[in-house]
Design a protein around this motif. Structure first.
Motif, PDB file in Angstrom:
ATOM      1  N   ASP A  92      -2.221  -5.623  11.338  1.00 32.67           N
ATOM      2  CA  ASP A  92      -3.569  -5.131  11.023  1.00 32.67           C
ATOM      3  C   ASP A  92      -3.652  -4.476   9.652  1.00 32.67           C
ATOM      4  O   ASP A  92      -4.746  -4.278   9.127  1.00 32.67           O
ATOM      5  CB  ASP A  92      -4.003  -4.097  12.068  1.00 32.67           C
ATOM      6  N   GLY A  93      -2.532  -4.069   9.104  1.00 30.05           N
ATOM      7  CA  GLY A  93      -2.584  -3.398   7.809  1.00 30.05           C
ATOM      8  C   GLY A  93      -1.201  -3.194   7.240  1.00 30.05           C
ATOM      9  O   GLY A  93      -0.192  -3.436   7.919  1.00 30.05           O
ATOM     10  N   ILE A  94      -1.157  -2.786   5.966  1.00 34.06           N
ATOM     11  CA  ILE A  94       0.128  -2.455   5.340  1.00 34.06           C
ATOM     12  C   ILE A  94      -0.003  -1.183   4.525  1.00 34.06           C
ATOM     13  O   ILE A  94      -1.065  -0.897   3.971  1.00 34.06           O
ATOM     14  CB  ILE A  94       0.659  -3.560   4.385  1.00 34.06           C
ATOM     15  N   LEU A  95       1.084  -0.449   4.452  1.00 31.94           N
ATOM     16  CA  LEU A  95       1.129   0.737   3.595  1.00 31.94           C
ATOM     17  C   LEU A  95       2.171   0.543   2.514  1.00 31.94           C
ATOM     18  O   LEU A  95       3.268   0.052   2.780  1.00 31.94           O
ATOM     19  CB  LEU A  95       1.450   1.970   4.422  1.00 31.94           C
ATOM     20  N   LEU A  96       1.785   0.922   1.311  1.00 30.31           N
ATOM     21  CA  LEU A  96       2.661   0.739   0.161  1.00 30.31           C
ATOM     22  C   LEU A  96       3.030   2.090  -0.429  1.00 30.31           C
ATOM     23  O   LEU A  96       2.220   3.020  -0.444  1.00 30.31           O
ATOM     24  CB  LEU A  96       1.960  -0.084  -0.920  1.00 30.31           C
ATOM     25  N   GLY A  97       4.255   2.179  -0.933  1.00 30.64           N
ATOM     26  CA  GLY A  97       4.690   3.419  -1.559  1.00 30.64           C
ATOM     27  C   GLY A  97       4.618   3.374  -3.073  1.00 30.64           C
ATOM     28  O   GLY A  97       3.993   4.214  -3.699  1.00 30.64           O
ATOM     29  N   GLN A 109      -6.964  -9.776  -0.320  1.00 30.10           N
ATOM     30  CA  GLN A 109      -6.947 -11.206   0.003  1.00 30.10           C
ATOM     31  C   GLN A 109      -5.654 -11.766  -0.553  1.00 30.10           C
ATOM     32  O   GLN A 109      -5.506 -11.958  -1.752  1.00 30.10           O
ATOM     33  CB  GLN A 109      -8.153 -11.944  -0.576  1.00 30.10           C
ATOM     34  N   SER A 110      -4.723 -12.021   0.338  1.00 30.89           N
ATOM     35  CA  SER A 110      -3.345 -12.189  -0.104  1.00 30.89           C
ATOM     36  C   SER A 110      -2.936 -13.638  -0.354  1.00 30.89           C
ATOM     37  O   SER A 110      -1.784 -13.897  -0.653  1.00 30.89           O
ATOM     38  CB  SER A 110      -2.419 -11.557   0.938  1.00 30.89           C
ATOM     39  N   SER A 111      -3.883 -14.551  -0.225  1.00 29.95           N
ATOM     40  CA  SER A 111      -3.535 -15.945  -0.506  1.00 29.95           C
ATOM     41  C   SER A 111      -4.768 -16.706  -0.965  1.00 29.95           C
ATOM     42  O   SER A 111      -5.823 -16.630  -0.345  1.00 29.95           O
ATOM     43  CB  SER A 111      -2.963 -16.607   0.754  1.00 29.95           C
ATOM     44  N   ASP A 112      -4.619 -17.436  -2.068  1.00 24.66           N
ATOM     45  CA  ASP A 112      -5.700 -18.306  -2.520  1.00 24.66           C
ATOM     46  C   ASP A 112      -5.909 -19.456  -1.550  1.00 24.66           C
ATOM     47  O   ASP A 112      -6.997 -19.974  -1.390  1.00 24.66           O
ATOM     48  CB  ASP A 112      -5.356 -18.920  -3.883  1.00 24.66           C
ATOM     49  N   SER A 131      -6.506 -14.462   5.085  1.00 22.77           N
ATOM     50  CA  SER A 131      -5.333 -13.735   4.598  1.00 22.77           C
ATOM     51  C   SER A 131      -5.672 -12.313   4.186  1.00 22.77           C
ATOM     52  O   SER A 131      -4.848 -11.620   3.612  1.00 22.77           O
ATOM     53  CB  SER A 131      -4.733 -14.484   3.412  1.00 22.77           C
ATOM     54  N   LYS A 132      -6.895 -11.872   4.448  1.00 22.96           N
ATOM     55  CA  LYS A 132      -7.263 -10.508   4.081  1.00 22.96           C
ATOM     56  C   LYS A 132      -6.536  -9.506   4.963  1.00 22.96           C
ATOM     57  O   LYS A 132      -6.491  -9.656   6.179  1.00 22.96           O
ATOM     58  CB  LYS A 132      -8.772 -10.310   4.218  1.00 22.96           C
ATOM     59  N   ILE A 133      -6.000  -8.486   4.331  1.00 26.98           N
ATOM     60  CA  ILE A 133      -5.306  -7.472   5.123  1.00 26.98           C
ATOM     61  C   ILE A 133      -5.592  -6.090   4.553  1.00 26.98           C
ATOM     62  O   ILE A 133      -5.603  -5.890   3.331  1.00 26.98           O
ATOM     63  CB  ILE A 133      -3.791  -7.773   5.210  1.00 26.98           C
ATOM     64  N   PHE A 134      -5.856  -5.150   5.471  1.00 26.97           N
ATOM     65  CA  PHE A 134      -6.136  -3.779   5.058  1.00 26.97           C
ATOM     66  C   PHE A 134      -4.880  -3.181   4.419  1.00 26.97           C
ATOM     67  O   PHE A 134      -3.793  -3.247   4.993  1.00 26.97           O
ATOM     68  CB  PHE A 134      -6.555  -2.944   6.270  1.00 26.97           C
TER      69      PHE A 134
END
Ligand code: NAG
Ligand code: NAG
Ligand code: NAG
Ligand code: NAG
Ligand code: NAG
Ligand code: NAG
Ligand code: NAG
Ligand code: NAG
Ligand code: ZN
Length: 856
Positions: free
Chosen positions: A194-199, A220-223, A229-232
């Motif tokens: 459902d989502g990702i967290l980045l540091g 939107q992680s892929s053309d 491919s949308k991910i929070f």
């Protein structure tokens, strides 16, 4: 790393406490339903301690787990879990998130049933949540997507098998990788997260996002996959450290500790093994070892040895005969032209296994000691061979212990999909070893021209396109400083920071020799006694290979050297080039530019370097030309001038950059500075199509597959008196697939799963605009496809194979609802003073952190 830090945070949480315990429900619940209720009109802060247990950094995995060598780093992962379980049991308000399945699993296996039951309960109540869930939190710059998918599958499977639905991660947790690839986000969306967290993100990007209140966004992680491919995505306020004012940790030192970006070995061949398992008829008891090997990518040797055992089965054609077991070996040091078995045997069998889903032609190169050889194919027909002297530059590689001075070359043509061909090789009399010729060019399927004055390449011809091209080696001197500020930072293990933007040419001229063989032609160049190269053109191949050899890098002049190669053409490229994201989709790069913020260029060279996991490309639309370099390993790359591609080959840095390893980057082997050898594959051609019918982009995909998932070569010593004696006992041709899959489809995974099921992953290997025909959707008929089994039923799963796809879609709807609707209201009495500050914009938690920071 930083393991104890978050363990300690937990103990502190006990000290703060939440004064108001929430109601305990009888029914187990996990996921979003287990979150504490929120209080309207307040900023609600949920404190959730998390792990950050590197699966190897300054210490080995086991040293981290058991807590040995605390003088190197004070970290012992097993104790985190021990204390977390107690603390969670003591207060149902507490939450903990665990990330790395490698450690969780090691710990789990050592626990008594009573502890296991407690943990099961905590997972089911949502107090212990697992996120990420891969075997480790992988690096994103240097990894190939196949390795990423593999290590997620492995971790997620353990979690699903052990904890069921409540142990299924929903959130990607990439808090320590150095930069983030779009492909990784795409993989998360396809894992059903459902989502990702980045540091860690670029410091300028971060400043801009906090300024414009956009550290949270839909990515939107892929053309190619579009909306799907949308991910929070959320960027953390303070990397993986607590926000200021929340640093309760007794070990809270506030010093920057960073991680090794190159921690994972890229290991595509791990695959080339699992398939062999799937194709042999072994019971689950034989899978145990495969499971152990799947877990740790670093056990390369034992993995190979094991594959050796398993691959025996398909060749033993006739079970009634008492056929001796074959001992398959691989030449692990073929990269320095060393291989005991081919050097010491007068006759041996070479078996080439093809992991791809279609026929493949593979060039076999074997170090030998004889001067003439006969090679018979599986029908007993002699095939063309070429014997080349091994260059002095290779003979002189430190640590090479080999009697061979010659390499035997032959072509394994049309190796069947997921299958193999065997060749019977015997030493004969005579001398077929080639001598160099006096020439200035090599004309094969593709061509190279050499400037006789400098000895360097001055033009190439590929796909009938003649392109003036200079190729040369240079080095940057690493910046040297006291690391007190970014402008005084030394170039080192983490930081590439040349001390000037113009690199230094390694040599004005190169000594060269040309060999014109019937399979392959070679230009051998020696630039210095630590920089050399073999450029190869093949009779039937539409690419040119640059086999570079760099080291030991001399540093007697007291300067670190960071060695690059530059391919300089006349293409007009308008500051633009393209690099791959984890070996999959291509991303557009523009010099001195970022698409989402106004770039301040502080590092002219390093600021334009991008990860090249497998490919870097330029295009000239006027000339209708594409020019690509494929790499055999992840490298840094850029285009600092129009028409030019630059790739970093090898680095020797004399100073620590003070980001954590506490040492300089000067690797030694055999008492000398390390030597590195690798290959680039050059392809060029018209943008709208080549003579072969494919676009040049489609050709690149083809070559990338052949090189990155290269055929495996096994050698077997044989007691069979001759070819016929061998052939009657063993199968010399085998196809795992009864027919080739279409050119644009590849079997990414085929491995035994549970009971009599297999995990099968098929992928379309082209992007949507790469080729008018091959980019089209394609249908694959799975019926009667595999030679050793047939598919009776199948069910689709998410990418990680830990959830049925249909369930994921249903659950996603449910979760979306929970995320969007506020559930029950309930007073939480605990409110740290600062949060009552009514100046705070109650919509922005990042403002809260900022204000706390301002006051401190
Ligand atoms: C694949 O190779 C086999 C020989 O090994 C050949 O008979 C067959 O025609 C080839 N198939 C394709 C699609 O090229
Ligand atoms: C680091 O080096 C710079 C430039 O030489 C100097 O100005 C600065 O004072 C030094 N800082 C420390 C902490 O030594
Ligand atoms: C770069 O390093 C070299 C060698 O240490 C030194 O001679 C040179 O002055 C440095 N250049 C710059 C621009 O600092
Ligand atoms: C390489 O050549 C340089 C001189 O060009 C010499 O000083 C050095 O010793 C040589 N190194 C080796 C390893 O032969
Ligand atoms: C050759 O391969 C071995 C094993 O993978 C590796 O350790 C070594 O560094 C390589 N040698 C060179 C010169 O690249
Ligand atoms: C590609 O385009 C060029 C010019 O635009 C044209 O001459 C050529 O025939 C085209 N090739 C193919 C294969 O379509
Ligand atoms: C798997 O597929 C079969 C039919 O192919 C279907 O009957 C079954 O319900 C599926 N199982 C799951 C868990 O989706
Ligand atoms: C997940 O694990 C459960 C058992 O805990 C199992 O029934 C289910 O089939 C697994 N899901 C997948 C996709 O393997
Ligand atoms: Zn880390």
């Amino acid at each position: 790393m930083f393991t104890l830090k978050f363990c300690a945070l937990l103990w502190c949480l006990a000290a703060i406490g939440l004064s108001h315990p929430t109601k305990r429900e009888d029914k187990p619940k996990c996921g979003y339903e287990s979150c504490h209720p929120v209080k309207e009109g307040y900023i609600n802060v949920h404190i959730v301690p998390h792990t950050h247990d590197d699966v190897g950094w300054l210490k080995t995995v086991d040293q981290y787990y058991y807590g040995e060598y605390s003088d190197i780093q004070n970290a012992g992962v097993q104790y985190i879990l021990d204390s977390v379980i107690d603390s969670l049991e003591n207060d149902p308000n507490r939450r903990f998130i665990y990330v790395e399945t490698a450690f969780l699993w090691k710990w789990w296996m050592a626990q008594h049933d009573s502890i296991k039951h407690k943990v099961q309960r905590l997972v089911r109540s949502g107090q212990l949540e697992i996120i990420g869930g891969a075997w480790s939190m992988n690096d994103e710059a240097t990894t190939h997507y196949q390795s990423i998918v593999d290590q997620f599958t492995w971790g997620l499977r353990r979690l699903n098998d052990t904890f069921g639905e409540c142990g299924r991660p929903k959130i990607g947790w990439q808090i320590d990788p150095f930069g983030h690839s779009r492909e990784m986000a795409s993989i998360f969306s396809q894992l059903g997260f459902d989502g990702i967290l980045l540091g860690r993100i670029d410091y300028q990007d971060k400043a801009e996002r906090f300024e414009t209140k956009t550290p949270e966004f839909m990515w939107q992680s892929s053309d190619n996959l579009g909306e799907k491919s949308k991910i929070f995505t959320g960027v953390m306020y303070n990397t993986y450290s607590p926000p200021p004012g929340f640093c309760f940790d007794i070990l809270c030192l506030d010093e920057p500790i960073v991680d090794n970006p190159y921690s994972y070995e890229y290991n595509v061949d791990k695959k080339v093994c699992k398939q062999l398992y799937a194709l042999t008829d072994l019971g689950p008891e034989d899978w145990v070892d495969l499971n152990a090997l799947r877990g740790y990518g670093s056990y390369a040797t034992s993995r190979r040895n094991h594959c050796k055992l398993v691959s025996i089965n398909p060749t033993q054609q006739n079970p009634q005969l008492d056929v001796p077991e074959l001992n398959f070996q691989s030449c692990l040091l073929a990269n320095i032209s060393e291989c005991k078995i081919t050097e010491e045997s007068d006759k041996f069998v070479v078996t080439v296994y093809n992991p791809l889903s279609r026929n493949v032609t593979h060039y076999v190169r074997l170090p030998v000691t004889g001067t003439a050889y006969k090679v018979l194919d599986y029908n007993g027909n002699p095939i063309v061979t070429q014997l080349m002297p091994i260059s002095n530059t290779v003979l002189n590689i430190p640590g090479r212990m080999s009697a061979s001075t010659v390499e035997l070359i032959f072509v394994a043509k049309d190796v069947p999909p997921l299958g193999f061909l065997s060749f019977y090789v015997s030493k004969t009399t005579g001398n077929d070893v080639m001598e160099p010729k006096r020439l200035h060019s090599l004309s094969y399927q593709s061509q190279i021209g050499i400037d006789p004055d400098t000895g360097k390449v001055n033009k190439i011809k590929i796909n009938d396109q003649l392109i003036p091209m200079e190729q040369d080696f240079y080095y940057y001197r690493g910046a040297v400083g006291n690391n007190s500020a970014s402008e005084f930072r030394s170039s080192g293990a983490y930081i590439f920071r040349p001390n000037q933007s113009t690199p230094i040419q390694i040599s004005e001229t190169a000594h060269y020799e040309l060999f014109e063989g019937s399979i392959v032609g070679e230009l051998r160049q020696v630039f210095t006694n630590w920089t050399s190269q073999i450029v190869r053109v093949y009779k039937d191949e539409e690419f040119i290979e640059f086999d570079w050899l760099v080291g030991p890098i001399p540093v007697q002049d007291i300067t670190g050297k960071e060695v690059i190669t530059v391919y300089n053409t006349n293409l007009k490229t308008d500051s633009t080039f393209y690099t791959d994201s984890n070996g999959r989709e291509m991303l557009k790069r523009v010099r001195d530019y970022r698409p989402t913020w106004k770039l301040e260029v502080n590092e002219k060279v390093a600021g334009n370097y991008y990860p090249v996991t497998s490919k870097i490309v330029m295009q000239d639309t006027d000339k209708n030309l594409e020019f690509a370099v494929l790499t055999d390993r992840a490298q840094g790359g850029t285009s600092l001038e129009d028409g030019e591609i630059e790739l970093m080959l090898h680095r020797s840095c004399l100073h620590d950059d003070a980001f954590g390893v506490g040492e300089n980057l000067r690797e030694l082997a055999f008492g000398k500075a390390l030597v590195a050898r690798g290959s680039h594959y050059l392809i060029a051609g018209s943008l709208n199509g080549t003579a072969g019918g494919k676009t040049v982009a489609a050709q690149e995909r083809d070559i990338a597959q052949r090189k990155l998932m290269a055929a495996w070569t096994f050698i077997t010593e044989t007691s069979a008196s001759d070819f016929n004696a061998y052939k009657t006992q063993y199968n010399m041709r085998y196809a795992g697939l009864l027919r080739s899959l279409p050119d644009n489809v590849q079997i990414l995974t085929l491995e035994p799963w549970k009971a009599d099921t297999f995990l099968l992953r098929l992928e379309h290997v082209l992007e949507k605009s790469e080729d008018p025909i091959l980019s089209q959707p394609v249908t694959v008929d799975l019926k009667n496809l595999f030679s050793t089994f047939d598919i009776i039923w199948y069910n689709e799963t998410t990418l990680g194979a830990n959830e049925w796809l249909s369930d994921n879609e249903k659950n996603k709807e449910k979760y979306d609802k929970i995320l969007l609707t506020k559930t029950e209201k309930e007073d939480l009495e605990w409110q740290p003073n600062v949060l009552n500050d009514n100046e705070i914009d109650s919509n922005d938690i990042y403002d809260v952190f900022q204000r706390i920071e301002d006051r401190m």
